[in-house]
Scaffold this motif. Structure first.
Motif, PDB file in Angstrom:
ATOM      1  N   ILE A   1       0.982  -1.094   0.142  1.00  0.00           N
ATOM      2  CA  ILE A   1       0.040  -0.079   0.067  1.00  0.00           C
ATOM      3  C   ILE A   1       1.166   0.965   0.382  1.00  0.00           C
ATOM      4  CG2 ILE A   1      -1.808   1.732   1.359  1.00  0.00           C
ATOM      5  CD1 ILE A   1      -2.784  -1.602   2.236  1.00  0.00           C
TER       6      ILE A   1
ATOM      7  N   VAL B   1       0.114   3.097  -2.580  1.00  0.00           N
ATOM      8  CA  VAL B   1      -0.603   5.349  -2.607  1.00  0.00           C
ATOM      9  C   VAL B   1      -0.009   6.475  -2.022  1.00  0.00           C
ATOM     10  CG1 VAL B   1      -2.427   6.155  -0.375  1.00  0.00           C
ATOM     11  CG2 VAL B   1      -2.708   3.950  -1.491  1.00  0.00           C
TER      12      VAL B   1
ATOM     13  N   ALA C   1      -8.244  -8.135  11.008  1.00  0.00           N
ATOM     14  CA  ALA C   1      -7.781  -6.958  12.128  1.00  0.00           C
ATOM     15  C   ALA C   1      -8.585  -6.064  11.753  1.00  0.00           C
ATOM     16  CB  ALA C   1      -6.378  -7.427  12.738  1.00  0.00           C
ATOM     17  N   LEU C   2      -8.893  -5.450  10.573  1.00  0.00           N
ATOM     18  CA  LEU C   2      -9.497  -4.879   9.931  1.00  0.00           C
ATOM     19  C   LEU C   2     -10.761  -4.519  10.724  1.00  0.00           C
ATOM     20  CD1 LEU C   2      -8.362  -2.306   9.218  1.00  0.00           C
ATOM     21  CD2 LEU C   2      -8.557  -2.840   6.796  1.00  0.00           C
TER      22      LEU C   2
ATOM     23  N   TYR D   1     -10.912  -3.780  14.773  1.00  0.00           N
ATOM     24  CA  TYR D   1     -10.758  -1.917  14.312  1.00  0.00           C
ATOM     25  C   TYR D   1     -12.093  -1.760  13.341  1.00  0.00           C
ATOM     26  CZ  TYR D   1      -5.713  -3.235  16.755  1.00  0.00           C
ATOM     27  OH  TYR D   1      -4.947  -3.397  17.874  1.00  0.00           O
TER      28      TYR D   1
ATOM     29  N   PRO E   1     -12.739   2.553  13.681  1.00  0.00           N
ATOM     30  CA  PRO E   1     -12.046   2.877  13.029  1.00  0.00           C
ATOM     31  C   PRO E   1     -12.054   2.962  11.310  1.00  0.00           C
ATOM     32  CG  PRO E   1     -10.422   1.933  14.624  1.00  0.00           C
ATOM     33  CD  PRO E   1     -12.333   1.744  15.032  1.00  0.00           C
ATOM     34  N   PHE E   2     -11.922   1.821  10.446  1.00  0.00           N
ATOM     35  CA  PHE E   2     -11.784   1.497   9.653  1.00  0.00           C
ATOM     36  C   PHE E   2     -13.337   2.491   8.840  1.00  0.00           C
ATOM     37  CE2 PHE E   2     -13.672  -1.257   6.273  1.00  0.00           C
ATOM     38  CZ  PHE E   2     -12.551  -0.918   5.052  1.00  0.00           C
TER      39      PHE E   2
ATOM     40  N   THR F   1     -12.699   5.932   9.006  1.00  0.00           N
ATOM     41  CA  THR F   1     -12.003   6.498   7.452  1.00  0.00           C
ATOM     42  C   THR F   1     -12.958   6.838   6.621  1.00  0.00           C
ATOM     43  OG1 THR F   1     -10.426   5.014   8.913  1.00  0.00           O
ATOM     44  CG2 THR F   1     -10.088   5.950   6.274  1.00  0.00           C
TER      45      THR F   1
ATOM     46  N   LEU G   1     -14.049  10.280   6.357  1.00  0.00           N
ATOM     47  CA  LEU G   1     -13.127  11.982   6.623  1.00  0.00           C
ATOM     48  C   LEU G   1     -12.602  11.504   5.218  1.00  0.00           C
ATOM     49  CD1 LEU G   1     -10.320  12.711   7.660  1.00  0.00           C
ATOM     50  CD2 LEU G   1      -9.243  10.888   7.103  1.00  0.00           C
ATOM     51  N   LEU G   2     -12.952  10.954   4.452  1.00  0.00           N
ATOM     52  CA  LEU G   2     -12.289  10.238   3.240  1.00  0.00           C
ATOM     53  C   LEU G   2     -13.819  10.935   1.744  1.00  0.00           C
ATOM     54  CD1 LEU G   2     -11.284   7.053   2.220  1.00  0.00           C
ATOM     55  CD2 LEU G   2     -10.013   8.909   1.923  1.00  0.00           C
TER      56      LEU G   2
ATOM     57  N   ALA H   1     -13.308  15.241   2.937  1.00  0.00           N
ATOM     58  CA  ALA H   1     -12.167  15.512   1.962  1.00  0.00           C
ATOM     59  C   ALA H   1     -12.287  15.531   0.525  1.00  0.00           C
ATOM     60  CB  ALA H   1     -11.221  14.397   1.900  1.00  0.00           C
TER      61      ALA H   1
ATOM     62  N   GLY I   1     -14.620  18.816   0.174  1.00  0.00           N
ATOM     63  CA  GLY I   1     -14.115  20.054   0.852  1.00  0.00           C
ATOM     64  C   GLY I   1     -12.982  20.331  -0.127  1.00  0.00           C
TER      65      GLY I   1
END
Lengths: 167, 101
Positions: free
Chosen positions: A58, A62, A135-136, A140, A143-144, A147, A150-151, A154, A157
């Protein structure tokens, strides 16, 4: 020294030199972006040596792919000339900041020796797609999912900022 | 582990320091954003090193989060840079003092 340790120190040296090249190159912004690519690819190789295989893939895709291409796109879109930045007006705070952060780094590196706990051996399949995906999506997952908000924020914005004028 | 954990953390600290120097001294906004990316990369390296030391995938999960935040930050930051360039015809941070009083 084993081959893996040699490769770690080699890529560490390449990463440090490329970062210095990025920061100290004051003539050419495109060359700075290219140095950033070199630093990121070396860090990806270090991730492979630390058995973080998915993170390394990644990192290359990325960071070295998408993010640096975005930087290069903006640099070329704005068509910046290289000599438009004369010497800064107030230098004293910057020099003070550099000296202070360099001293902090020195103290940190001195204190680092022998304070970390012992390293445990990696289990089978560590750092691969299966374990990281598990795990993801189990422990978790919150939080995944956060995200994605958040994207979304973004994207909205960035579109609004690039579309309108500020004044 | 191939190398001691201390060496990984030391490399991370050095790269973070180089990023700080770039963010503090340079005047080109785009290079400042690149320096911030470098600092985020240094943090990722520390997270990967600790994740390997404790054989815990949680650190790697948070590296993925940091990469997402970095991508979002670059998209918004470069949007601001383009908008700034349209208004001021410059990407010099010393010419941007809208919020200074």
């Amino acid at each position: 020294m084993s081959t893996g340790a040699f490769l770690f120190y080699l890529f560490a040296a390449v990463a440090i030199l490329a970062s210095l090249g990025m920061v100290l190159n004051i003539r050419n912004t495109v060359a700075s972006a290219m140095s950033l690519v070199v630093a990121m690819i070396s860090l990806g190789a270090i991730y492979v040596l630390l058995e973080a295989y998915l993170v390394a893939a990644i990192q290359i895709m990325v960071y070295a792919g998408a993010i640096v291409v975005l930087f290069l796109f903006v640099v070329m879109l704005l068509n910046l000339r290289s000599d438009v930045f004369p010497v800064a007006r107030s230098r004293l705070p910057k020099i003070f900041g550099i000296v202070l952060s360099g001293w902090g780094l020195f103290v940190f590196l001195r204190l680092l020796r022998g304070t970390l706990p012992a390293v445990s051996p990696a289990p089978e399949g560590y750092g691969g797609f299966r374990e990281l995906g598990k795990a993801l999506f189990t422990r978790y997952v919150l939080p995944f999912e956060a995200t994605s908000f958040l994207l979304l924020a973004a994207i909205v914005g960035a579109v609004i900022l690039a579309k309108r004028r500020i004044d | 582990m191939l190398v001691p954990l201390e060496h990984v953390i030391a490399l991370s600290a050095v790269i973070f320091g180089i990023g700080v120097i770039g963010a503090v001294t340079r005047r080109n906004v785009i290079v400042i954003l690149m320096s911030i990316e470098l600092m985020l990369n240094a943090v990722n390296l520390a997270l990967v090193g600790f994740a390997r030391a404790w054989a815990n995938p949680g650190g790697q999960v948070f590296v993925l989060m940091v990469i997402t935040v970095a991508a979002a930050e670059v998209a918004v930051g470069l949007g601001i840079v383009i908008s700034l360039f349209r208004n001021r015809d410059s990407v010099d941070v010393e010419e941007v003092s809208l919020l200074k009083w």
